[in-house]
Design an enzyme around this catalytic site. Structure first.
Site, PDB file in Angstrom:
ATOM      1  N   TYR A 273      18.467  14.565  -7.459  1.00  0.00           N
ATOM      2  CA  TYR A 273      18.123  15.871  -6.729  1.00  0.00           C
ATOM      3  C   TYR A 273      19.166  16.084  -5.806  1.00  0.00           C
ATOM      4  O   TYR A 273      19.216  17.201  -5.134  1.00  0.00           O
ATOM      5  CB  TYR A 273      16.842  15.440  -5.783  1.00  0.00           C
TER       6      TYR A 273
ATOM      7  N   LEU B  88      -0.602  10.618  -0.367  1.00  0.00           N
ATOM      8  CA  LEU B  88       0.091  11.856  -0.166  1.00  0.00           C
ATOM      9  C   LEU B  88       1.424  11.644   0.396  1.00  0.00           C
ATOM     10  O   LEU B  88       1.704  10.778   1.427  1.00  0.00           O
ATOM     11  CB  LEU B  88      -0.810  12.743   0.645  1.00  0.00           C
ATOM     12  N   GLY B  89       2.359  12.181  -0.478  1.00  0.00           N
ATOM     13  CA  GLY B  89       3.786  12.060   0.020  1.00  0.00           C
ATOM     14  C   GLY B  89       4.582  13.426   0.003  1.00  0.00           C
ATOM     15  O   GLY B  89       3.739  14.598  -0.362  1.00  0.00           O
ATOM     16  N   LEU B  90       5.723  13.474   0.208  1.00  0.00           N
ATOM     17  CA  LEU B  90       6.482  14.845   0.377  1.00  0.00           C
ATOM     18  C   LEU B  90       7.397  14.561  -0.914  1.00  0.00           C
ATOM     19  O   LEU B  90       8.105  13.608  -0.715  1.00  0.00           O
ATOM     20  CB  LEU B  90       7.283  15.001   1.524  1.00  0.00           C
ATOM     21  N   GLY B  91       7.170  15.836  -1.866  1.00  0.00           N
ATOM     22  CA  GLY B  91       8.376  15.715  -2.757  1.00  0.00           C
ATOM     23  C   GLY B  91       9.643  16.388  -2.548  1.00  0.00           C
ATOM     24  O   GLY B  91       9.406  17.440  -1.537  1.00  0.00           O
TER      25      GLY B  91
ATOM     26  N   ASP C  75       9.267  10.824  -1.422  1.00  0.00           N
ATOM     27  CA  ASP C  75       9.569  10.887  -2.906  1.00  0.00           C
ATOM     28  C   ASP C  75      11.249  11.397  -3.229  1.00  0.00           C
ATOM     29  O   ASP C  75      11.374  12.641  -2.973  1.00  0.00           O
ATOM     30  CB  ASP C  75       8.728  11.378  -3.853  1.00  0.00           C
TER      31      ASP C  75
ATOM     32  N   HIS D  67      14.083   6.873 -13.991  1.00  0.00           N
ATOM     33  CA  HIS D  67      13.422   8.549 -13.653  1.00  0.00           C
ATOM     34  C   HIS D  67      13.175   8.750 -14.990  1.00  0.00           C
ATOM     35  O   HIS D  67      12.234   9.767 -15.102  1.00  0.00           O
ATOM     36  CB  HIS D  67      14.880   9.172 -13.341  1.00  0.00           C
TER      37      HIS D  67
ATOM     38  N   LYS E 210       0.962  -1.132  -0.276  1.00  0.00           N
ATOM     39  CA  LYS E 210       0.199   0.080   0.080  1.00  0.00           C
ATOM     40  C   LYS E 210       0.948   1.109  -0.115  1.00  0.00           C
ATOM     41  O   LYS E 210       1.697   1.374   0.787  1.00  0.00           O
ATOM     42  CB  LYS E 210      -0.928  -0.125   1.291  1.00  0.00           C
ATOM     43  N   MET E 211       0.639   2.170  -0.953  1.00  0.00           N
ATOM     44  CA  MET E 211       1.268   3.346  -1.048  1.00  0.00           C
ATOM     45  C   MET E 211       0.483   4.633  -0.646  1.00  0.00           C
ATOM     46  O   MET E 211      -0.686   4.598  -1.045  1.00  0.00           O
ATOM     47  CB  MET E 211       1.802   3.656  -2.724  1.00  0.00           C
ATOM     48  N   PRO E 212       1.221   5.195   0.353  1.00  0.00           N
ATOM     49  CA  PRO E 212       0.257   6.454   0.959  1.00  0.00           C
ATOM     50  C   PRO E 212      -0.081   7.402  -0.399  1.00  0.00           C
ATOM     51  O   PRO E 212       0.695   7.739  -0.999  1.00  0.00           O
ATOM     52  CB  PRO E 212       0.970   7.232   1.905  1.00  0.00           C
TER      53      PRO E 212
ATOM     54  N   LYS F 249      14.838   7.247  -7.277  1.00  0.00           N
ATOM     55  CA  LYS F 249      14.806   7.034  -9.002  1.00  0.00           C
ATOM     56  C   LYS F 249      16.058   6.721  -9.317  1.00  0.00           C
ATOM     57  O   LYS F 249      17.105   7.419  -9.044  1.00  0.00           O
ATOM     58  CB  LYS F 249      14.252   7.996  -9.537  1.00  0.00           C
TER      59      LYS F 249
END
Length: 316
Positions: free
Chosen positions: A49, A16-19, A44, A111, A12-14, A78
């Site tokens: 990055y 809502l996540g933080l980018g 994420d 990516h 299960k993937m939430p 990624k």
């Protein structure tokens, strides 16, 4: 109200996540810690990055404090395009794991669908300023991704910025071992991606939307570019629900069963962005937001426009 989307691996993937794209070192650690405090479990990340080490410190600190357990988190990273040659994939994944200070990733994505020349440079360029391709083939890279699952380094694998033909190529690969579990794409009301999302959902591939607010802090923004957060119709819907325009844009995705990863380093906004599970947009409001589509992209990856695998020439 759904807060997770189930992957084809049963994980299960939430929703809502933080980018963390554009979250500068020095600020990203505090942002991740604030997000965990606010209830975020999905993060994420990406090699390109250049901030994974600091994200790892934040996660470690919160685990040490007992604020969260590793198994409660859903951490995504990624594989960057300069590591698409088969022998380079595992080392790139191990570097990300070492930086994030984790034993495994919940999800690891290619990516972009285009391999770039291996080496120190993230964006190797020719004399015309265009990215230099590598000789790697996406299907061979995918085999190396599958090997990461078998080695226990990653729980699920997927792709990012692929068009539906490029996904189809993986799905039709002879001897395919693991289907992509997720496609991560740019998506917001000016780029609604309906065809691509419907295609993925019909194939059991979960979708994640990046730049869901139209990436107002993108470095190449022009003054004449449209601004989603200032759109009068979005503001009107927000006022009706006593919510902010950002919350409406995030709710719009969550309501389509699309995971969403807004980036912020501002604690107050990190908290605000998480509060999208206590209201619902009406059918009419969803239709209104969908009607804004103008196929406007924040991330066109124009440096790779001449690459044979450039994804955005296809209709979807």
């Amino acid at each position: 109200m759904a807060t997770h989307v189930q992957l084809n691996t049963a994980a299960k993937m939430p929703l809502l996540g933080l980018g963390t794209w554009k979250s500068i070192p020095g600020k990203v650690k505090a942002a991740v810690m604030a997000a965990i405090d606010a209830g975020y479990h999905h993060f994420d990340c990406a090699y390109v990055y250049e901030n994974e080490s600091e994200i790892g410190e934040a996660i470690q600190q919160k685990i040490k404090e007992g604020a969260v357990k590793r198994e409660d988190l859903f951490v995504v990273s990624k594989l960057w395009c300069t590591f698409f040659e088969k022998p380079l994939v595992k080392g790139a994944c191990q570097k990300t794991l070492a930086d994030l200070k984790l034993d495994y990733l919940d999800l690891y994505l290619m990516h972009w669908p285009l391999g770039l020349k291996a080496g120190k440079e993230l964006f190797p360029k020719d004399d015309n300023g265009m990215c230099i391709p590598s000789k790697s083939d996406v299907l061979e890279t995918w085999e190396a991704m599958e090997e990461l699952v078998d080695a226990g380094l990653v729980k699920a694998i997927g792709v990012s910025n692929f068009n539906h033909e490029q996904i189809e190529r993986i799905l039709n690969k002879p001897g395919l071992k693991y289907k992509p579990a997720n496609l991560q794409i740019e998506c917001h009301p000016y780029l609604t991606q309906e065809k691509l999302i419907n295609y993925c959902q019909s194939k059991g591939i979960a979708v994640t939307a990046y730049s869901p607010l139209g990436s107002p802090d993108r470095p190449w923004a022009k003054p004449e570019d449209p601004s989603l957060l200032d759109d009068p119709k979005i503001k009107e819907i927000a006022a009706k629900h006593n919510k902010t325009p950002a919350q409406v844009l995030l709710r719009f995705q969550v309501q389509r069963n699309v995971a969403v990863i807004p980036k912020s380093v501002t604690p107050q906004r990190i908290v605000e962005n998480f509060k999208v599970f206590d209201f619902e947009l009406t059918k009419e409001e969803m239709a209104t937001v969908l009607s804004f589509n103008r196929n406007w992209r924040v991330c066109g990856m124009t440096l790779a426009k001449t690459h044979k695998e450039y994804p955005f020439n296809a209709e979807y």
